[in-house]
Design a protein around this motif. Structure first.
Motif, mmCIF file in Angstrom:
data_model
loop_
_atom_site.group_PDB
_atom_site.id
_atom_site.type_symbol
_atom_site.label_atom_id
_atom_site.label_comp_id
_atom_site.label_asym_id
_atom_site.label_seq_id
_atom_site.Cartn_x
_atom_site.Cartn_y
_atom_site.Cartn_z
ATOM 1 N N ILE A 30 2.599 -6.131 -6.568
ATOM 2 C CA ILE A 30 1.824 -6.091 -5.339
ATOM 3 C C ILE A 30 0.802 -4.974 -5.449
ATOM 4 C CG2 ILE A 30 1.922 -5.850 -2.838
ATOM 5 C CD1 ILE A 30 4.751 -6.796 -2.913
ATOM 6 N N CYS A 31 -0.463 -5.295 -5.236
ATOM 7 C CA CYS A 31 -1.532 -4.309 -5.313
ATOM 8 C C CYS A 31 -1.944 -3.924 -3.906
ATOM 9 C CB CYS A 31 -2.746 -4.884 -6.046
ATOM 10 S SG CYS A 31 -2.356 -5.399 -7.702
ATOM 11 N N ILE A 32 -1.756 -2.659 -3.580
ATOM 12 C CA ILE A 32 -2.043 -2.171 -2.236
ATOM 13 C C ILE A 32 -3.410 -1.515 -2.196
ATOM 14 C CG2 ILE A 32 -1.305 -0.528 -0.467
ATOM 15 C CD1 ILE A 32 1.475 -0.866 -1.364
ATOM 16 N N GLY A 72 7.124 -5.231 -8.181
ATOM 17 C CA GLY A 72 6.589 -3.911 -8.463
ATOM 18 C C GLY A 72 5.439 -3.640 -7.514
ATOM 19 N N VAL A 73 5.123 -2.359 -7.317
ATOM 20 C CA VAL A 73 4.058 -1.993 -6.383
ATOM 21 C C VAL A 73 3.105 -1.024 -7.054
ATOM 22 C CG1 VAL A 73 3.552 -0.926 -4.175
ATOM 23 C CG2 VAL A 73 5.606 -2.286 -4.422
ATOM 24 N N MET A 74 1.819 -1.197 -6.765
ATOM 25 C CA MET A 74 0.845 -0.250 -7.278
ATOM 26 C C MET A 74 -0.283 -0.083 -6.272
ATOM 27 S SD MET A 74 -1.282 -2.399 -10.017
ATOM 28 C CE MET A 74 -2.632 -1.310 -9.720
ATOM 29 N N ARG A 82 -2.751 3.276 -9.778
ATOM 30 C CA ARG A 82 -1.472 3.915 -10.142
ATOM 31 C C ARG A 82 -0.326 2.956 -9.842
ATOM 32 N NH1 ARG A 82 1.818 8.308 -7.650
ATOM 33 N NH2 ARG A 82 0.774 7.887 -5.674
ATOM 34 N N VAL A 83 0.589 2.844 -10.779
ATOM 35 C CA VAL A 83 1.766 2.001 -10.554
ATOM 36 C C VAL A 83 2.846 2.856 -9.912
ATOM 37 C CG1 VAL A 83 3.567 0.637 -11.647
ATOM 38 C CG2 VAL A 83 1.244 0.500 -12.503
ATOM 39 N N LEU A 84 3.246 2.481 -8.700
ATOM 40 C CA LEU A 84 4.251 3.274 -7.996
ATOM 41 C C LEU A 84 5.653 2.935 -8.485
ATOM 42 C CD1 LEU A 84 2.799 2.949 -4.415
ATOM 43 C CD2 LEU A 84 2.604 4.887 -5.950
ATOM 44 N N VAL A 85 5.904 1.646 -8.660
ATOM 45 C CA VAL A 85 7.203 1.250 -9.205
ATOM 46 C C VAL A 85 7.007 -0.003 -10.051
ATOM 47 C CG1 VAL A 85 7.755 -0.025 -7.091
ATOM 48 C CG2 VAL A 85 9.569 0.639 -8.603
ATOM 49 N N THR A 86 7.567 0.022 -11.243
ATOM 50 C CA THR A 86 7.448 -1.146 -12.136
ATOM 51 C C THR A 86 8.384 -2.227 -11.615
ATOM 52 O OG1 THR A 86 9.153 -0.237 -13.559
ATOM 53 C CG2 THR A 86 6.874 0.206 -14.156
ATOM 54 N N ALA A 96 11.279 2.623 -0.874
ATOM 55 C CA ALA A 96 11.168 4.080 -0.873
ATOM 56 C C ALA A 96 9.813 4.535 -1.377
ATOM 57 C CB ALA A 96 12.274 4.664 -1.752
ATOM 58 N N CYS A 97 9.282 3.821 -2.348
ATOM 59 C CA CYS A 97 8.010 4.269 -2.916
ATOM 60 C C CYS A 97 6.863 4.089 -1.940
ATOM 61 C CB CYS A 97 7.721 3.546 -4.221
ATOM 62 S SG CYS A 97 6.991 1.933 -3.991
#
Lengths: 441, 179
Positions: A30-32, A72-74, A82-86, A96-97
């Protein structure tokens, strides 16, 4: 509790086909968009918050669809991509991220998608389908050609793309995103959703889109549950019970729901015949569903024990009567109510609780007041009670005065009588007797 | 596969390895969904010239074929139309889950430039020594004959021998002769 369920659309309940969902094994990135454009408040409470909420919902949806799904979130803006969580299946880690994310900078869509692609390429389970979900809230500075090339590369590597177009709107942005989608699109596995600013929350709008529901019937079960959760604030399970944890209870509740509906229709017909009040039918149906302590999501009825059916019949009849009473429906037989309620309530403490709840809620409607006043205005009933009491002459003027005052009093103080249904007439009689004693002495 | 071919000389060792392909793990990247991989590989479909495998976004194709047992690969046949048929074909043995981005990171086990003769069905003989112990084969079609947008493949057939079967049959025969 009743009010929130009332708002839920009955139509979507009927459209849920089945409880089981097809398992699509997927790895999602997921790209935020956390750029400066997200400070705007045209989505409540702010664009960024609405986006975060939607992301949380999506994560939950994906992990529920299949326990082996990873998400995953970035972030695409801020200090940089930036990748927050793979991609992981640990929902807690993902949620949490999302805390402590800062808004700032400008979104870099191309870099974001490329980094997501890389993250997906290095997923642990190569059998998972690859998917990227992009939240595009700010204007896009790349040109269409570049986006088309990116789209082609995604298609070549069989990565599906979902785009959520919200926030800033201009023609070129929509055009560019549509071009990107067209370049990626393969078998309709990629989707774009345009969410204009408005009263509805971003997540609510997304729930009904293919982003949540998946490509086929795949997510529809969860989507409906999620919709119910959003509406009712309950966990995203049918009937508030996880079918995996307690399948028998879930099944029983489901059957009860079906039975209740059947009863409702029968009772509604009866109501129209007896009272001629047809407008109550619709209300009765929705209210009866409210008080049967379940979510509005229904799964199809599989075969149930006849024993359970019988129990459900009895309980449903009683619930229905409780409702009828609360709904100020004169067709409900009050005598039956008293005896049946006391019997059932004695048998089943949970049922008694349900009845109490329904009654307590209905006190706000002041329906029971009218019931009380109905009781008292029924002269024959009152005189019969009085006649049964020793030392009371119904023709005594003081008694008649007292009766009149009792009527007035009941409308004001009927709330005091509300405890358990079965105690109402008893309490009233006791009060009346006491009052009479005081008057006559 | 069959006892006779194992018993005869090595030149005739070519067995169609179609039966040893593990279909559950077969992958193909960048194919047009209306012209999928089975059109070129599966029995019956590959003989039908009306059905072909086509590429989608550009002219490259990446095909991954795992086998149910270890095989030795001798030659392949790649049939395609004159113009859009594949030209440069790179083969990788025992490399799993390759993508277009890392396909050029490894040297191929063998590389073949197809001529129009090959496209008509003439097999391409491979470096047999490089394909002695093949568990999976990745076929990377890099470009096509005319450089057109789409590459079309009519048929892909693999020829070689299986490893275990040959050995077992051989053992059995020796024992029989002794008695």
């Amino acid at each position: 509790m009743i009010n929130t369920f009332k708002n839920f659309s009955y139509r979507s309940v009927a459209s849920i086909p089945k409880l089981e969902v097809t398992m699509v094994l997927e790895a999602t990135m997921i790209c935020i968009d956390n750029s400066e454009w997200m400070r705007n408040g045209d989505y409540t409470p702010s664009r960024f918050q609405a986006q975060a909420e939607a992301v949380n919902l999506i994560c939950g949806a994906k992990t529920q669809l299949n326990p082996e799904n990873t998400v995953g979130v970035m972030t695409m803006a801020g200090k940089g991509v930036r990748v927050l969580v793979t991609p992981t299946s640990d929902l807690g880690k993902i949620l949490a991220c999302m805390h402590g994310l800062e808004i700032g900078g400008e979104m870099n869509l191309a870099a974001g998608i490329q980094v997501s692609q890389l993250a997906l390429k290095h997923r642990q389970n190569k059998k998972q389908q690859q998917r990227i979900i992009v939240f595009a809230g700010s204007p896009i500075k790349h040109d269409k050609k570049l986006l088309e090339m990116i789209g082609k590369r995604l298609k070549k590597n069989s990565v599906a793309l979902d785009i959520v177009n919200f926030g800033e709107e201009d023609d070129s942005k929509t055009e560019k995103l549509e071009a990107l989608l067209a370049a990626v699109s393969n078998n309709d596995s990629s989707h774009i959703v345009h969410v204009p600013p408005g009263p509805n929350a971003l997540s609510d709008v997304l729930i009904s889109t293919p982003i949540f529901t998946g490509d086929g019937e795949g997510g529809s079960g969860f989507a409906a549950a999620a919709a119910a959760a959003a509406a009712g604030g309950v966990s995203g399970y049918d009937f508030g019970v996880d079918p995996n944890l307690d399948p028998e209870l879930a099944l029983a509740l489901r059957v009860s729901m079906e039975e209740e509906r059947a009863r409702q229709e029968a009772a509604a017909k009866k109501a129209t015949e007896e009272a001629g009040k047809q407008e109550n039918e619709g209300e009765q149906q929705s209210n009866s569903q409210d008080t049967t302590m379940t979510d509005q999501v229904i799964a199809p009825v599989s075969e149930a024990d006849t024993k359970k059916n019988d129990m459900m019949d009895e309980e449903n009849a009683l619930l229905q009567q409780a409702l009828a009473m609360s709904m100020d429906d004169p067709s409900s037989s009050q005598d039956l109510r008293d005896t049946d309620m006391s019997d059932a309530a004695a048998d089943d403490p949970e049922l008694a609780l349900a009845l109490q709840l329904s009654v307590q809620d209905s006190t706000k409607d002041s329906a029971s007041q009218s019931d009380m006043s109905k009781l008292l205005t029924d002269q024959s009933f009152v005189s019969s009670i009085l006649a049964s009491l020793p030392g009371v002459d119904t023709n005594d003027p003081s008694v008649k005065d007292m009766l009149a005052s009792m009527q007035n009093q009941s409308e004001v103080s009927s709330l005091n009588f509300i405890g358990a249904n079965r105690n109402i007439p008893l309490a009233w009689i006791i009060n009346l007797t006491f009052f009479l004693m005081l008057c006559l002495c | 596969m069959s006892a006779e071919s194992a018993a005869t000389n090595m030149l005739r060792s070519q067995v169609d390895l179609l039966d040893f392909i593990d279909w559950s793990g077969v992958e193909c990247l960048n194919y047009n969904s209306s012209h999928p991989l089975p059109n070129a590989v599966k029995q019956g479909y590959r003989e039908d010239d009306g059905l072909n495998l086509e590429s989608d976004a550009d002219e490259q194709l990446l095909i991954y074929l795992p086998f149910t047992q270890v095989v030795k690969l001798h030659s392949i046949v790649v049939k395609g139309p004159e113009e859009e048929g594949p030209k440069t074909v790179k083969l990788f043995s025992n490399r799993e889950h390759m993508g277009f981005s890392n396909v050029n990171d490894f040297p191929p086990s063998d590389k073949a430039v197809l001529s129009s003769d090959n496209l008509k069905g003439h097999p391409v003989v491979l470096k047999f020594v490089k394909f002695q112990n093949v568990r999976s084969l990745t076929i990377f079609i890099e470009d096509n004959q005319t450089g057109s947008e789409i590459t079309k493949v009519l048929k892909i057939a693999l020829f070689g021998t299986t490893v275990e079967t040959t050995d077992m049959k051989g053992l059995k025969k020796i024992e029989d002769h002794q008695h």
